[in-house]
Design a protein around this motif. Structure first.
Motif, PDB file in Angstrom:
ATOM      1  N   VAL A  15      72.497  19.813  97.136  1.00 45.53           N
ATOM      2  CA  VAL A  15      74.678  19.408  98.575  1.00 45.53           C
ATOM      3  C   VAL A  15      74.367  18.238  99.400  1.00 45.53           C
ATOM      4  CG1 VAL A  15      75.763  20.662 100.317  1.00 45.53           C
ATOM      5  CG2 VAL A  15      75.199  21.721  98.180  1.00 45.53           C
ATOM      6  N   ALA A  16      73.048  17.831 100.238  1.00 48.96           N
ATOM      7  CA  ALA A  16      72.426  16.981 101.312  1.00 48.96           C
ATOM      8  C   ALA A  16      72.759  16.043 100.374  1.00 48.96           C
ATOM      9  CB  ALA A  16      71.205  16.800 101.566  1.00 48.96           C
ATOM     10  N   GLU A  17      73.106  15.533  98.500  1.00 54.41           N
ATOM     11  CA  GLU A  17      72.543  13.846  98.012  1.00 54.41           C
ATOM     12  C   GLU A  17      74.687  13.959  97.292  1.00 54.41           C
ATOM     13  OE1 GLU A  17      71.168  14.132  93.604  1.00 54.41           O
ATOM     14  OE2 GLU A  17      70.134  13.953  95.015  1.00 54.41           O
ATOM     15  N   GLY A  18      75.025  14.607  97.595  1.00 57.46           N
ATOM     16  CA  GLY A  18      76.673  14.700  97.325  1.00 57.46           C
ATOM     17  C   GLY A  18      76.604  15.189  95.881  1.00 57.46           C
ATOM     18  N   SER A  19      76.239  15.917  94.790  1.00 60.43           N
ATOM     19  CA  SER A  19      76.162  16.222  93.638  1.00 60.43           C
ATOM     20  C   SER A  19      76.963  17.349  93.582  1.00 60.43           C
ATOM     21  CB  SER A  19      74.724  16.525  93.130  1.00 60.43           C
ATOM     22  OG  SER A  19      73.397  15.802  93.165  1.00 60.43           O
ATOM     23  N   ILE A  20      76.707  18.332  94.897  1.00 62.91           N
ATOM     24  CA  ILE A  20      77.923  19.116  94.222  1.00 62.91           C
ATOM     25  C   ILE A  20      78.792  18.925  95.813  1.00 62.91           C
ATOM     26  CG2 ILE A  20      76.776  20.514  92.965  1.00 62.91           C
ATOM     27  CD1 ILE A  20      75.415  22.012  94.720  1.00 62.91           C
ATOM     28  N   ASP A  21      79.331  20.024  96.481  1.00 62.59           N
ATOM     29  CA  ASP A  21      80.220  20.412  98.015  1.00 62.59           C
ATOM     30  C   ASP A  21      79.794  21.139  98.354  1.00 62.59           C
ATOM     31  OD1 ASP A  21      81.974  17.731  96.865  1.00 62.59           O
ATOM     32  OD2 ASP A  21      82.992  19.158  95.953  1.00 62.59           O
ATOM     33  N   ALA A  22      78.473  22.722  97.932  1.00 62.76           N
ATOM     34  CA  ALA A  22      78.180  23.576  98.737  1.00 62.76           C
ATOM     35  C   ALA A  22      77.649  24.514  98.194  1.00 62.76           C
ATOM     36  CB  ALA A  22      79.078  24.303  99.234  1.00 62.76           C
TER      37      ALA A  22
END
Length: 272
Positions: A199-206
């Motif tokens: 989540v922190a690196e933007g690979s998944i939203d949540a």
């Protein structure tokens, strides 16, 4: 399941300046996991060795890795709060809060989705977090008050999101469906700490525990420092404060999201 896991565990790619106790714990965890995979079969790694301080079963793989982390904490003179051993007082104002092997079942069976996660706290205040993906050596680090080199996706709505969730327990299936039916993509990876840094690196939203009250503070401590630094939010679905507490019987339904707005929307969906 009687065979060994064939590939080696790489040494973590630690950033310059990582706190010595945190670095030693990560290196110790990776080295111990590598030795455990070479010496023990999958079946042996998954054997239950007792009950941890958090009240859940301790696998052999957990026991081996935590012993290495305890040695690192003792060598560096810091206290330890860990999933299996609980709180070990080494007479310091600093405490290393760790999940030695997050995703133990994955680690024991050879699914390459498990990680070490640790936080150095000073009188209960998180000052540095480190998450290491054990099978790749990839590391995410955050220091309180300093920028991080990654950002979340910035998504603010659950509808159309890519989210990762824990498998629902029998009492939470209706809640689970209420959340996942609104998302575009669903994953179940079974490793909270790794999913949080994704989540922190933007690979998944949540990522979310949809009302199951599964999380201990060791599951969420690293995310509590890392994810907000990247623009996201970490909270409990029912509004309970997330606190560094040596009482590992406490439970939360953690939500890790790209933005505070998305975290609150998922929490509202969990609550119904």
């Amino acid at each position: 399941m009687t065979t060994h896991i064939p590939w080696p565990v790489p040494e973590p790619d630690l950033p310059t300046g990582t706190h010595p106790a945190l670095a030693a714990a990560a290196l110790g965890a990776a080295g111990a996991y590598d030795r455990a995979r070479r010496r023990h079969t999958r079946t042996e790694l998954a054997e239950t060795r007792g009950t941890g301080a958090d009240g859940t079963p301790t696998m052999l793989v957990d026991e081996i890795v935590e012993e290495a982390i305890a040695d690192a904490a003792r060598t560096h003179g810091v206290n330890l709060l860990s999933e299996e051993a609980g709180f070990i007082d080494n007479g310091s104002a600093l405490t290393l809060v760790t999940d030695p092997v997050d995703g133990s079942a994955n680690a024991a069976s050879g699914v390459p989705l498990s990680c070490f996660a640790g936080v150095v706290t000073d009188d209960g205040r998180p000052v540095e977090a480190l998450t290491c993906w054990l099978d790749t050596g990839r590391v995410w680090r955050a220091v309180a008050g300093e920028p991080v080199p990654y950002r979340t996706s910035g998504r603010t709505r659950l509808d159309g999101a890519a989210i990762s969730v824990l498998r629902p327990g029998p009492h939470a299936r209706d809640v689970w469906w209420r959340v996942v039916e609104r998302a575009e993509r669903i994953r179940i990876l079974s490793t909270t700490c790794l999913e949080a840094v994704l989540v922190a690196e933007g690979s998944i939203d949540a990522f979310a525990d949809v009302g199951g009250d599964v999380h201990r503070i060791v599951d969420l401590a690293a995310a509590m420092l890392t994810v907000p630094a990247a623009g996201g939010a970490v909270l409990d679905a029912f509004g309970r404060p997330l606190e560094i507490d040596p009482d590992l019987s406490r439970r939360w339904s953690g939500i890790v999201a790209a933005t505070p707005e998305l975290a609150e929307e998922i929490a509202a969906a969990v609550r119904g």
